[in-house]
Design an enzyme around this catalytic site. Structure first.
Site, PDB file in Angstrom:
ATOM      1  N   GLY A 136     -17.299  15.773  20.166  1.00 15.48           N
ATOM      2  CA  GLY A 136     -18.537  15.403  20.859  1.00 15.48           C
ATOM      3  C   GLY A 136     -19.564  14.841  19.895  1.00 15.48           C
ATOM      4  O   GLY A 136     -20.722  15.244  19.909  1.00 15.48           O
ATOM      5  N   HIS A 137     -19.131  13.895  19.054  1.00 16.33           N
ATOM      6  CA  HIS A 137     -20.037  13.256  18.105  1.00 16.33           C
ATOM      7  C   HIS A 137     -19.396  11.966  17.590  1.00 16.33           C
ATOM      8  O   HIS A 137     -18.231  11.678  17.861  1.00 16.33           O
ATOM      9  CB  HIS A 137     -20.365  14.195  16.935  1.00 16.33           C
ATOM     10  CG  HIS A 137     -19.173  14.627  16.146  1.00 16.33           C
ATOM     11  ND1 HIS A 137     -18.477  15.772  16.418  1.00 16.33           N
ATOM     12  CD2 HIS A 137     -18.529  14.027  15.112  1.00 16.33           C
ATOM     13  CE1 HIS A 137     -17.470  15.888  15.575  1.00 16.33           C
ATOM     14  NE2 HIS A 137     -17.474  14.846  14.772  1.00 16.33           N
ATOM     15  N   ALA A 138     -20.182  11.210  16.835  1.00 14.12           N
ATOM     16  CA  ALA A 138     -19.709   9.999  16.158  1.00 14.12           C
ATOM     17  C   ALA A 138     -20.151  10.097  14.701  1.00 14.12           C
ATOM     18  O   ALA A 138     -20.988  10.936  14.350  1.00 14.12           O
ATOM     19  CB  ALA A 138     -20.301   8.749  16.808  1.00 14.12           C
TER      20      ALA A 138
END
Length: 138
Positions: free
Chosen positions: A54-56
């Site tokens: 749930g991130h970049a």
């Protein structure tokens, strides 16, 4: 941030050597990884229904390997979404910078091994999806 798409990610066959006493897959900087590995971690005992990631990342590249069991990786470049099913310990998903990623559908007893191009740096993370969408649309 690099202007990559989900189509810049690929499954890499790290090959395996089969012997009478089992299999071995060797992972080395250079020969089968296009970046220098600076951090290694693994996810395990993930409860059913839980989503990880749930991130970049702005700069970080990763190889993700299902060393045991299976799970899916959802890749998102702000326009396209792609699901990749991992269930073989000799195959790695190469994730390039600038993509949102989530891991889900973990099987019982699954282990996700992650080889990363950088040491941990909170400044390299984008943890809010709306912020990610704004950044990649510029």
């Amino acid at each position: 941030m690099k202007n990559n798409t989900v189509f810049d990610c690929s499954i890499i066959d790290m090959s395996k050597v089969h012997t009478e006493s089992g299999n071995i897959t060797v992972v080395e900087n250079g020969p089968n990884i296009p970046f220098e590995v600076k951090r290694v971690y693994y996810l395990y005992d993930v409860p059913g229904g839980e989503v990880r990631g749930g991130h970049a990342h702005y700069e970080l590249e990763q190889y993700i390997v299902a060393t045991s069991g299976s799970f899916e990786v959802i890749l998102d470049d702000g326009v396209n979404r792609k699901r990749v099913f991992l269930n073989r310990p000799n195959l790695a998903l190469h994730i390039v910078p600038g993509l949102w990623r989530e891991l889900d559908n973990f099987s019982s007893g699954s282990i996700s091994l992650v080889l990363a191009s950088h040491t941990y740096s909170e400044e390299d993370y984008i943890r809010d999806y709306s912020e990610f969408k704004n950044i990649v649309s510029q």
